[in-house]
Design an enzyme around this catalytic site. Sequence first.
Site, PDB file in Angstrom:
ATOM      1  N   THR A  66       0.859  -1.191   0.000  1.00 49.14           N
ATOM      2  CA  THR A  66       0.000   0.000   0.000  1.00 49.14           C
ATOM      3  C   THR A  66       0.901   1.249   0.000  1.00 49.14           C
ATOM      4  O   THR A  66       2.122   1.141   0.087  1.00 49.14           O
ATOM      5  CB  THR A  66      -0.901   0.001   1.252  1.00 49.14           C
ATOM      6  OG1 THR A  66      -0.062  -0.173   2.399  1.00 49.14           O
ATOM      7  CG2 THR A  66      -1.921  -1.108   1.202  1.00 49.14           C
ATOM      8  N   TYR A  67       0.278   2.423  -0.052  1.00 49.57           N
ATOM      9  CA  TYR A  67       1.024   3.680  -0.185  1.00 49.57           C
ATOM     10  C   TYR A  67       2.046   3.842   0.938  1.00 49.57           C
ATOM     11  O   TYR A  67       1.739   3.621   2.103  1.00 49.57           O
ATOM     12  CB  TYR A  67       0.047   4.854  -0.185  1.00 49.57           C
ATOM     13  CG  TYR A  67       0.676   6.155  -0.610  1.00 49.57           C
ATOM     14  CD1 TYR A  67       1.361   6.260  -1.822  1.00 49.57           C
ATOM     15  CD2 TYR A  67       0.593   7.285   0.196  1.00 49.57           C
ATOM     16  CE1 TYR A  67       1.936   7.463  -2.212  1.00 49.57           C
ATOM     17  CE2 TYR A  67       1.159   8.487  -0.188  1.00 49.57           C
ATOM     18  CZ  TYR A  67       1.839   8.564  -1.396  1.00 49.57           C
ATOM     19  OH  TYR A  67       2.411   9.746  -1.784  1.00 49.57           O
TER      20      TYR A  67
END
Length: 349
Positions: A100-101
Amino acid sequence: AATPPPFEARIWRWLGEKAEPKTSAEAEAIATELRGGTAQVTSVDKKERKRKAQPPFITSKLQQDAARKLRYSAKRTMALAQRLYEGVELGAEGPIGLITYMRTDSTRVSDDALAAVRTYIGETYGVDYLPEQPLQYKQGGRAQDAHEAIRPTMMEWPPERVREALAANPEGAELTKLYTLIWQRFVASQMTSAVYDQTTIDITRGRAIVRATGQILKFAGYTRVYEVAETDDAKAEGAENADRLLPSLAEGDAVTLTVVRPEQHFTQPPPRFTEASLVKELEECGIGRPSTYAAIMSTIVDRGYVEKRENRFFPTELGILVNGLLVESFPEIVSVDFTAKMEADLDHV
């Protein structure tokens, strides 16, 4: 009977008070007392101690642990994390975003990801390693909570599978190492606590009492997957000492003190910052945001304000001069709490 192995103990009480020898004469008096003959075990205290899992990574923690465990600079860590986030070619599957980010200050995890990781833990490690309920973590006071914590996007891609798929990639080894770190931290964050048997033994010799501490790992829990690396040299040494195994002793047992070392410890100045400890300090002081930590590390070196020697930052003459002038001319801006206060003021707006 077999002689138990020797172990270390530190002076704890002297003349009924907490032992804090101020002079070498006092230290020598304690040493003389300790050398005066056989000592006796006066108390053995065994306690069960639990250590909880750590939350999944946020940007600053990822940079700190990658620096300690993998020796990556903050800049390198973020470049590799960017690749893992944007997507890497995984054979026939094509490009896949594996994490994820990577710029986030939140430990929040989606319900789907929680369900997936709990299934994985149950199947891989068994029910003993799976808490009854998903573990929840408190957010930091300044967390904006815009993105989830840094975690693998899919549990179907364990590190071994990623390693094989990236075998031909020139950066494959480094990408896999960082991905493994993120994977392990995420899985461990939803596992049961580690359980230790902690033992404290007090030994009396005349008017002095020495104390030995040690612990035995009884149940690995989350540490089976991920052990947090200590940032601070003194803390790391302390943790190592705590993990010593002590012989089985009972109250009333006689103990022979073989070596008595009166040592003098001077207060050491704090060590120079490493990237890991500087990121930690920035985070604690509320300076910068997840996206700026790596940039700060690079900028202070590129502009010649500090130089890096043996992995630590040392201020240059230019850095000391510029800092002195700025603090003198703009004291309200060049202060530790300026950015944190500015953030708070903007939040009010």
